[in-house]
Enzyme design. Sequence first.
Site, PDB file in Angstrom:
ATOM      1  N   CYS A 158       0.759  -1.081  -0.065  1.00 36.75           N
ATOM      2  CA  CYS A 158       0.044  -0.121  -0.036  1.00 36.75           C
ATOM      3  C   CYS A 158       0.765   1.295   0.038  1.00 36.75           C
ATOM      4  O   CYS A 158       0.525   2.211   0.632  1.00 36.75           O
ATOM      5  CB  CYS A 158      -0.802  -0.078   1.250  1.00 36.75           C
ATOM      6  N   ASP A 159       1.906   1.037  -0.763  1.00 34.42           N
ATOM      7  CA  ASP A 159       2.765   2.334  -0.816  1.00 34.42           C
ATOM      8  C   ASP A 159       3.020   2.682  -2.074  1.00 34.42           C
ATOM      9  O   ASP A 159       3.273   2.098  -3.037  1.00 34.42           O
ATOM     10  CB  ASP A 159       4.454   1.729  -0.182  1.00 34.42           C
TER      11      ASP A 159
END
Length: 376
Positions: free
Chosen positions: A324-325
């Site tokens: 989720c980066d």
Amino acid sequence: MRNQPALWPTPRWHLEKYQPDEPVLYFCPDVLQATAQRFLDGFDGTVTYAVKANDQMAVLENLIGAGIEAFDVASPLEMQHVRDVNPQAILHYHNPVRSIAEVAGALKYGVKSWSVDCLRELEKLADLPRNGTEIAVRFRLPVAGAAYDFGDKFGADPDTAVRLLKHACEMGFRPSLTFHPGTQCADPGAWATYVTEAANVARIAGVELYRLNVGGGFAAHRCGAKPDLEAIFARISKETLRAFGVSAPELVCEPGRAMVAEAFTLAVRVKTVRNGAVYLNDGVYGALTELRDIGVPERVEVFRGDGSTVLGRAIPYVVFGPTCDSLDCLPEKMPLPEDLREGDYVLIRAMGAYSASISTGFNGYGRQVVINVSEL
Ligand SMILES: *Cc1c(COP(=O)(O)O)cnc(C)c1O
């Protein structure tokens, strides 16, 4: 004796049958052994393996099986990994910066070859037993030809190398020189330039070299034509003879990438395709870390879960990893088939080096399964 791991026929066979949802590194021991043999046959000196490229036990075992007896290690833990597989392995501690505690740790492993690139690091070795211990002075030149240069971090300039070499000799060590032309280097001229300068350094220092270690840096086949390793080996031999004449030192090399890359194919799965972007189940926190620095590979194939090849016209996609980066994205667009879809497998060849070894477990991803295959 350890149980032999299962050996599946090919990555395609395995993917179709098991539909793995995690990234898989397909390992072909035969390819690794053949590459080791290529270095042993072609390189006119001692072939060592730079463990950091891939320190998996199966890799070390196969290299030892193929006849590799010496290893370039950067830390006491790497020494332990190697000795776990072969208690007799020769260890070259060629990380030129070490803490006092690491020096003591390495001594327990019986290290007899150390590299240095500054006076302070040489002083840290002053109390070592001399009995044939080698100090390889690492020097650097502003040479092009590699994907990225290691010279920013390590290596003395030639004048400093002259002083260090003299000093190491006066201290009673076996004096050697070493360099690393930078990784993914396909240009024989880079080695030629270094070998020539090594002879100058030795001559000015008035020291007869015990050995010349020509580093790693040999290119793997990521894009374009296959790198011509034999041409590099031949050029190294030729330049060594020309530059040193009768006092030519013994040669050593320490390939990491070129030794292990070709033995692994990475299979990653498409999680979704949307708005011209593909989301894979592995990314720059996983086995694709290095792509940020050396670019996107070209030797890529795409399979459907049923084992068929996806053959659509290649168009450029933004490629995201699974975390989720938003940094988890490849540095440039990657050409993939226009009919690419969820559940497909993207296979990338020559991914054995600097993939598993620098994978993190960030966000619960990035742990590849290794599956042995008889053919890649
Ligand atoms: C990393 C490293 C190598 C291996 O480099 P490759 O480019 O993977 O061949 C060899 N020697 C030293 C000292 C290294 O640090």
